[in-house]
Design an enzyme around this catalytic site. Structure first.
Site, mmCIF file in Angstrom:
data_model
loop_
_atom_site.group_PDB
_atom_site.id
_atom_site.type_symbol
_atom_site.label_atom_id
_atom_site.label_comp_id
_atom_site.label_asym_id
_atom_site.label_seq_id
_atom_site.Cartn_x
_atom_site.Cartn_y
_atom_site.Cartn_z
ATOM 1 N N GLY A 130 -0.144 3.511 1.852
ATOM 2 C CA GLY A 130 0.788 2.511 1.997
ATOM 3 C C GLY A 130 1.638 1.877 0.487
ATOM 4 O O GLY A 130 0.685 2.206 -0.341
ATOM 5 N N THR A 146 4.008 -1.446 -1.053
ATOM 6 C CA THR A 146 4.743 -2.504 -1.084
ATOM 7 C C THR A 146 6.094 -2.337 -1.841
ATOM 8 O O THR A 146 5.992 -1.917 -3.148
ATOM 9 C CB THR A 146 4.222 -3.944 -1.564
ATOM 10 N N GLN A 178 4.705 -12.621 5.945
ATOM 11 C CA GLN A 178 4.314 -13.033 4.509
ATOM 12 C C GLN A 178 5.618 -13.115 3.672
ATOM 13 O O GLN A 178 6.599 -12.277 3.974
ATOM 14 C CB GLN A 178 3.495 -11.818 3.819
ATOM 15 N N TYR A 190 7.544 -4.802 4.764
ATOM 16 C CA TYR A 190 6.044 -4.717 4.811
ATOM 17 C C TYR A 190 5.473 -5.149 5.988
ATOM 18 O O TYR A 190 4.999 -4.423 6.699
ATOM 19 C CB TYR A 190 5.081 -5.186 3.483
ATOM 20 N N GLY A 243 -7.521 -8.177 5.175
ATOM 21 C CA GLY A 243 -6.926 -9.261 4.457
ATOM 22 C C GLY A 243 -6.648 -8.998 2.953
ATOM 23 O O GLY A 243 -6.535 -7.624 2.668
HETATM 24 P P1 NDP Z 1 -3.227 1.447 -3.573
HETATM 25 O O1 NDP Z 1 -1.609 1.020 -3.985
HETATM 26 O O2 NDP Z 1 -4.332 0.988 -4.400
HETATM 27 O O3 NDP Z 1 -3.230 2.781 -2.872
HETATM 28 C C1 NDP Z 1 -2.169 3.406 -2.224
HETATM 29 C C2 NDP Z 1 -2.281 4.794 -1.782
HETATM 30 O O4 NDP Z 1 -1.409 5.399 -0.879
HETATM 31 C C3 NDP Z 1 -2.294 5.675 -2.824
HETATM 32 O O5 NDP Z 1 -3.546 6.680 -2.880
HETATM 33 C C4 NDP Z 1 -1.156 6.528 -2.924
HETATM 34 O O6 NDP Z 1 -0.988 7.919 -3.709
HETATM 35 C C5 NDP Z 1 -0.939 6.486 -1.502
HETATM 36 N N1 NDP Z 1 0.459 6.617 -1.215
HETATM 37 C C6 NDP Z 1 1.553 5.862 -1.513
HETATM 38 N N2 NDP Z 1 2.571 6.346 -1.107
HETATM 39 C C7 NDP Z 1 2.352 8.000 -0.394
HETATM 40 C C8 NDP Z 1 3.142 8.816 0.019
HETATM 41 N N3 NDP Z 1 4.409 8.665 0.372
HETATM 42 N N4 NDP Z 1 2.453 9.893 0.447
HETATM 43 C C9 NDP Z 1 1.097 10.074 0.215
HETATM 44 N N5 NDP Z 1 0.207 8.878 -0.262
HETATM 45 C C10 NDP Z 1 0.864 7.920 -0.494
HETATM 46 O O7 NDP Z 1 -3.207 0.796 -2.145
HETATM 47 P P2 NDP Z 1 -4.553 -0.305 -1.142
HETATM 48 O O8 NDP Z 1 -5.749 0.802 -1.434
HETATM 49 O O9 NDP Z 1 -4.578 -1.574 -1.921
HETATM 50 O O10 NDP Z 1 -4.057 -0.194 0.118
HETATM 51 C C11 NDP Z 1 -4.280 0.849 1.081
HETATM 52 C C12 NDP Z 1 -3.885 0.707 2.359
HETATM 53 O O11 NDP Z 1 -4.256 -0.749 2.745
HETATM 54 C C13 NDP Z 1 -2.252 0.387 2.359
HETATM 55 O O12 NDP Z 1 -1.853 0.749 3.587
HETATM 56 C C14 NDP Z 1 -2.133 -0.987 2.299
HETATM 57 O O13 NDP Z 1 -0.979 -1.384 2.645
HETATM 58 C C15 NDP Z 1 -3.031 -1.590 2.873
HETATM 59 N N6 NDP Z 1 -3.466 -2.935 2.672
HETATM 60 C C16 NDP Z 1 -4.013 -3.313 1.540
HETATM 61 C C17 NDP Z 1 -4.640 -4.713 1.229
HETATM 62 C C18 NDP Z 1 -4.931 -4.991 -0.125
HETATM 63 O O14 NDP Z 1 -5.029 -6.248 -0.243
HETATM 64 N N7 NDP Z 1 -5.158 -4.115 -0.994
HETATM 65 C C19 NDP Z 1 -4.607 -5.655 2.211
HETATM 66 C C20 NDP Z 1 -3.995 -5.192 3.758
HETATM 67 C C21 NDP Z 1 -3.393 -3.832 3.892
HETATM 68 P P3 NDP Z 1 -0.941 8.011 -5.188
HETATM 69 O O15 NDP Z 1 -2.478 7.654 -5.524
HETATM 70 O O16 NDP Z 1 -0.513 9.374 -5.268
HETATM 71 O O17 NDP Z 1 -0.191 7.078 -5.601
#
Ligand code: NDP
Length: 239
Positions: free
Chosen positions: A83, A85, A140, A146, A177
């Site tokens: 994911g 943002t 939000q 998002y 969260g």
């Molecule tokens: P990070 O930003 O730490 O990591 C995002 C990950 O998604 C990375 O591994 C990135 O790959 C990968 N990614 C992004 N775009 C693509 C793409 N087009 N194709 C393949 N992989 C992709 O995010 P978080 O760990 O914080 O979040 C993980 C999930 O949890 C997300 O869906 C987020 O929306 C959701 N979430 C997070 C929250 C938070 O507070 N952190 C709260 C609620 C939901 P690469 O490493 O190569 O960049």
């Protein structure tokens, strides 16, 4: 024979914790990433299987799943975690920020699920776990893109659960969260402080606290849970 799991965004943040949790539970895990080669290499150095898949691209998802199945075997578990943002108030939001967030967070769930669900149906077993967000439930400020994508995941989850319920496949969503990862480290400290004040637990969550829930949903113990939305947010309901 150990089961095969795909975790998108599986080499960093919440996804990395999910990959590590599933490996500890005995799964062969394919961690898909977009561009961060350093995290991917670290994952490989520890013996993991990392593969570059752009989840916003349908063909990349199809090709990636084919490669994973050749390398590791049929996929039993899919965790749609990747994911991004691209925050901004709607009256200033560029069209690209809308489409990029919808494609990466929501259309990815269609493309990845489309690539694995046929095989799961044939084999009579599957687990699809979609990572949504508390902000998909409550909205939000600055996140129309998002919040729409994450709310869309909840409808997608419930509809696919209906289509697969008699096939041994469960489809569930998790709404975390605020969790300590790179994604939240980009939020300004004063805003983060005001957010933490709204969390009854008095702190942000840790990636492992989402990974443990994924591990449970992937297991046989969760076989009667499908179409569900599970919150893991330290008690932060609709505040
Ligand atoms: P990070 O930003 O730490 O990591 C995002 C990950 O998604 C990375 O591994 C990135 O790959 C990968 N990614 C992004 N775009 C693509 C793409 N087009 N194709 C393949 N992989 C992709 O995010 P978080 O760990 O914080 O979040 C993980 C999930 O949890 C997300 O869906 C987020 O929306 C959701 N979430 C997070 C929250 C938070 O507070 N952190 C709260 C609620 C939901 P690469 O490493 O190569 O960049």
């Amino acid at each position: 024979m150990s089961k095969v799991a795909i975790v998108t965004g599986g080499t960093r943040g919440i996804g990395l914790a999910i990959s590590q949790g599933l490996i500890a539970d005995g799964y062969k895990v394919a961690a898909a990433y977009r561009s961060d080669e350093e995290s991917a290499q670290k994952f490989r150095d520890l013996g993991g299987y990392a593969i570059q898949i752009d989840v916003s691209d349908f063909t990349s998802c199809q090709d990636g799943v084919t490669k994973i199945e050749e390398a590791l075997g049929p996929v039993n578990v899919l965790v749609n975690n990747a994911g991004i943002t691209r925050d901004g108030v709607l009256h200033k939001m560029e069209e690209d920020a809308w489409h990029a967030v919808i494609a990466t967070n929501l259309t990815s769930c269609f493309s990845m699920s489309r690539a694995v669900v046929g095989g799961m149906r044939e084999r009579g077993f599957g687990r699809i776990i979609n990572i949504s967000s508390i902000n998909g439930e409550k909205g939000q400020f600055g996140q129309t893109n998002y919040a729409a994508a994450k709310a869309g995941i909840l409808g997608f989850t419930k509809a696919l659960a209906l289509e697969t319920a008699t096939k041994g496949i469960t489809v569930n969503a998790i709404c975390p969260g605020y969790i300590e990862t790179d994604m939240t480290s980009n939020i300004k400290p004063e805003i983060l402080e005001s957010i933490v004040k709204l969390i009854p637990a008095g702190r942000m969550g840790k990636p492992e606290e989402i990974a443990s829930l994924v591990g449970f949903l992937a297991s046989d113990k969760a076989s009667f849970i499908t179409g569900a939305t599970l919150d893991a947010n330290g008690g932060q309901y609709m505040a």
